[in-house]
Design an enzyme around this catalytic site. Structure first.
Site, PDB file in Angstrom:
ATOM      1  N   SER A 102       0.819  -1.212   0.000  1.00 29.73           N
ATOM      2  CA  SER A 102       0.000   0.000   0.000  1.00 29.73           C
ATOM      3  C   SER A 102       0.856   1.267   0.000  1.00 29.73           C
ATOM      4  O   SER A 102       0.458   2.285  -0.587  1.00 29.73           O
ATOM      5  CB  SER A 102      -0.946   0.012   1.203  1.00 29.73           C
TER       6      SER A 102
ATOM      7  N   GLN B 264      -7.895  -1.426 -24.321  1.00 28.35           N
ATOM      8  CA  GLN B 264      -7.372  -2.410 -23.373  1.00 28.35           C
ATOM      9  C   GLN B 264      -6.759  -1.699 -22.166  1.00 28.35           C
ATOM     10  O   GLN B 264      -6.962  -2.104 -21.019  1.00 28.35           O
ATOM     11  CB  GLN B 264      -6.301  -3.270 -24.036  1.00 28.35           C
TER      12      GLN B 264
ATOM     13  N   ARG C 248      -8.919  -0.368 -19.245  1.00 29.01           N
ATOM     14  CA  ARG C 248      -9.555  -1.369 -18.387  1.00 29.01           C
ATOM     15  C   ARG C 248      -8.895  -1.413 -17.002  1.00 29.01           C
ATOM     16  O   ARG C 248      -9.449  -1.987 -16.070  1.00 29.01           O
ATOM     17  CB  ARG C 248      -9.484  -2.747 -19.051  1.00 29.01           C
TER      18      ARG C 248
ATOM     19  N   GLN D 151      -7.896  11.180 -22.960  1.00 30.99           N
ATOM     20  CA  GLN D 151      -7.611  10.772 -24.335  1.00 30.99           C
ATOM     21  C   GLN D 151      -8.189  11.757 -25.330  1.00 30.99           C
ATOM     22  O   GLN D 151      -9.197  12.422 -25.068  1.00 30.99           O
ATOM     23  CB  GLN D 151      -8.176   9.364 -24.591  1.00 30.99           C
TER      24      GLN D 151
ATOM     25  N   SER E  12     -10.353  13.301 -27.906  1.00 27.88           N
ATOM     26  CA  SER E  12     -11.782  13.057 -28.092  1.00 27.88           C
ATOM     27  C   SER E  12     -12.144  13.011 -29.572  1.00 27.88           C
ATOM     28  O   SER E  12     -11.871  13.950 -30.324  1.00 27.88           O
ATOM     29  CB  SER E  12     -12.604  14.160 -27.406  1.00 27.88           C
ATOM     30  N   GLN E  13     -12.773  11.934 -29.977  1.00 23.42           N
ATOM     31  CA  GLN E  13     -13.263  11.849 -31.348  1.00 23.42           C
ATOM     32  C   GLN E  13     -14.592  12.587 -31.514  1.00 23.42           C
ATOM     33  O   GLN E  13     -15.112  12.685 -32.624  1.00 23.42           O
ATOM     34  CB  GLN E  13     -13.410  10.381 -31.765  1.00 23.42           C
TER      35      GLN E  13
ATOM     36  N   ARG F   5       0.539  -6.928 -18.661  1.00 23.07           N
ATOM     37  CA  ARG F   5       0.797  -6.489 -20.031  1.00 23.07           C
ATOM     38  C   ARG F   5       2.189  -6.828 -20.549  1.00 23.07           C
ATOM     39  O   ARG F   5       2.461  -6.646 -21.746  1.00 23.07           O
ATOM     40  CB  ARG F   5       0.550  -4.984 -20.138  1.00 23.07           C
TER      41      ARG F   5
END
EC number: 2.1.1.148
Length: 218
Positions: free
Chosen positions: A51, A72, A75, A83, A85-86, A164
């Site tokens: 911790s 991914q 998540r 991020q 923005s589209q 990952r």
């Protein structure tokens, strides 16, 4: 793809170790040396008392990552993301991320690029016809490159890297994880000295679905 550190906790290992020491002392140890800090961190991690690792955080700018890979990444819920923005950005002449398996086949590579360009052209036509970016984006492929800012604490990065960096992880997010680990090892070498998939230090939890590396069979 480019991964760049844009912010981090100053002296992360000292911050972690001093916070841990405070649990057992009446005062905050301002004079702790980095050598003592690293020794204490190894003891803490070995005991599973992770911790305190949350006191150090790191922020990365990741550029040239596909939407497929970024979906991914997000998540990992204990991290924070921002991020492109589209909905609000007009993606003119977007870059497309091409998987290595497709690059190896010239015919498929040409077909892949052709289809992505068609999608991009239709996207631009819809915008010219007054379709909002947030609706026109539905035609954009997952291969479109994006940019994302990622912030997480050291404990969460250990978790991210555990999953990952596995050889079974998708190739693009594994590449991102490898770049993140290189930077983190420079900033906090003791914290991340054993970062990686479980098979690096023990038995692979994937069982029959593991990669088959000899160390997975210990």
């Amino acid at each position: 793809m480019n991964v760049r550190l844009i912010s981090s906790t100053p002296n992360p290992e000292l911050t972690i170790a001093r916070a841990a020491r405070l649990c057992y002392r009446s005062g905050y140890d301002e004079d702790m040396t980095i050598e003592k800090a690293q020794k204490l961190i190894r003891e803490i991690v070995a005991r599973g008392h992770e911790s305190v690792l949350e006191h150090a955080s790191f922020t990365f700018l990741i550029e040239g990552i596909s939407r497929a890979a970024s979906h991914q990444l997000v998540r990992h819920r204990l991290a924070t993301y921002s991020q492109q923005s589209q909905r609000y950005i007009n993606f003119k002449n977007p870059e497309f991320i091409v998987p290595p398996s497709i690059k190896e086949n010239k015919t498929l590579m040409n077909y892949f690029l052709e289809q992505n360009r068609k999608s991009s052209n239709i996207y631009q036509e819809m915008i010219k016809m007054g379709i909002p970016e947030e609706d026109a984006r539905y035609i954009l492929p997952q291969a479109v490159a994006s940019k994302i800012v990622l912030t997480a604490n050291a404990r969460e990065y250990l978790h991210i890297l555990k999953l990952r960096l596995c050889t079974r992880a998708q190739w693009e997010i594994r590449s991102v994880a490898m770049e993140i680990l290189k930077i983190l090892k420079e900033l906090a070498p003791t914290v991340f000295e054993n970062a990686g998939p479980p098979c690096a230090t023990g038995i692979c939890p994937e069982g029959d679905k593991g990669c088959g590396h000899p160390w997975n069979k210990k």
